[in-house]
Design an enzyme around this catalytic site. Structure first.
Site, PDB file in Angstrom:
ATOM      1  N   ASP A   1     -11.110   3.189   1.723  1.00  0.00           N
ATOM      2  CA  ASP A   1     -11.300   2.909   3.819  1.00  0.00           C
ATOM      3  C   ASP A   1     -11.946   3.454   3.900  1.00  0.00           C
ATOM      4  O   ASP A   1     -13.307   3.451   4.552  1.00  0.00           O
ATOM      5  CB  ASP A   1      -9.660   2.607   4.038  1.00  0.00           C
ATOM      6  CG  ASP A   1      -8.683   1.307   3.687  1.00  0.00           C
ATOM      7  OD1 ASP A   1      -9.685   0.351   3.234  1.00  0.00           O
ATOM      8  OD2 ASP A   1      -7.976   1.093   3.923  1.00  0.00           O
TER       9      ASP A   1
ATOM     10  N   LYS B   1       0.490  -1.423   0.028  1.00  0.00           N
ATOM     11  CA  LYS B   1      -0.189  -0.215  -0.286  1.00  0.00           C
ATOM     12  C   LYS B   1       0.567   1.398  -0.197  1.00  0.00           C
ATOM     13  O   LYS B   1       0.624   2.761  -0.870  1.00  0.00           O
ATOM     14  CB  LYS B   1      -0.799   0.214   1.546  1.00  0.00           C
ATOM     15  CG  LYS B   1      -1.564  -0.839   0.709  1.00  0.00           C
ATOM     16  CD  LYS B   1      -3.204  -1.019   2.227  1.00  0.00           C
ATOM     17  CE  LYS B   1      -4.497  -2.264   2.416  1.00  0.00           C
ATOM     18  NZ  LYS B   1      -5.419  -1.824   3.214  1.00  0.00           N
TER      19      LYS B   1
END
Length: 297
Positions: free
Chosen positions: A115, A79
């Protein structure tokens, strides 16, 4: 693995190419519900999980620029690693310090983090809950907690309490909220302070791995049942099992509950909508993910 990706991308049987990269990647649920969404929408594409070693990340990301690629999801440990190879990174990903979605538009790659968006959408659509001004207790202070805190700060959450086993990490996360004008404090993940914070909380979010199947705290709970108020909304980001001990005991206390499978699907739905520029079939995705989890249990 990268050469396999290039080979698949050049096949003429698909209109678009999508997938997820990680190392390892066998645990990912994304192919299950993303493929279900593609099929439901009649999109001629396969969503594939690719195990990409750290030394392959740059070449893999650059391969996303070719025509026919819509983008890719990114999971651990890549990520952060993908970020130097992108042309642009949005505000959500910049604040979170992590990218979980890459979108290709005519060879230009943009990094996103869905998210926080997914979390807020779960609160809104899954529980009709608006966090503005609400007293909130966050359990944990890792990457998931950071994304949740940033999302809640954007919504103007009320008093924010962050409980963690390592005080320094909780204090760092509390400072992040304070820097954004949110009243925040750090406390230990045990004891009187935790009980008092839970008793007055309107929203409780578990961002730890406590209760996760095959984890060190399997079938445990980060919060004693006796301190969960019936008026709270309890959201456990753990999705395996579908119902954790925390959720079972919160429901027994009369509290509303949200499971981690919803967060997982909603953040994936945000990626789907970025790639396809159309609404994601969230009920289809939730059903597919839930069914897959039930079959694994």
């Amino acid at each position: 693995m990268t050469t396999h990706f290039y080979w698949w991308m050049n096949k003429k049987t698909m209109d678009t190419a999508l997938g997820i990269i990680g190392y390892p990647i066998g645990h990912s649920m994304s192919p299950v519900f993303q493929q279900a969404a593609l099929d439901a929408c009649g999109v001629d594409s396969r969503y594939v999980a690719y195990q990409v070693a750290p030394e392959e990340v740059e070449a893999f990301v650059n391969g996303l620029r070719q025509p026919g690629t819509l983008g890719i999801n990114v999971t651990v440990p890549h990520k952060l690693a993908v970020m130097p190879f992108l042309d642009e990174i949005d505000d959500w990903a910049t604040e979170a310090g992590a990218v979980n979605t890459i979108v290709n538009r005519e060879g230009r790659l943009t990094g996103h983090n869905t998210d926080g968006y997914g979390f807020l959408r779960v609160l809104r659509e899954g529980a009709d809950f608006k966090p503005k001004g609400r007293r909130t207790l966050i359990l944990g202070a890792g990457g998931a907690a950071r994304g949740v805190v940033l999302a809640l700060a954007r919504e103007g959450v009320g008093v924010l309490t962050i409980a963690n086993r390592t005080p320094e990490r909780a204090e760092s996360l509390a400072q992040l909220a304070l820097n954004r004008g949110i009243s925040a404090r750090a406390i230990p993940l045990a004891g009187t302070d935790l009980a008092e914070a839970a008793a007055t909380a309107e929203l409780i979010v578990n961002c730890t791995t406590i209760g996760m199947t095959h984890g060190p705290g399997e079938d445990e709970t980060p919060l004693p049942a006796s301190v969960i108020p019936s008026t709270a909304l309890v959201n456990d980001l753990v999705y395996n099992p579908l119902e954790t001990r925390l959720l079972r005991e919160a429901a027994q206390a009369g509290a509303k509950t949200l499971g981690g499978i919803q967060m997982l699907v909603y953040q994936g739905a945000a990626s789907f909508e970025m790639w396809l520029e159309r609404a994601a079939p969230v009920p289809v995705m939730l059903e597919a993910a839930t069914r897959a989890m039930q079959s694994r249990s």
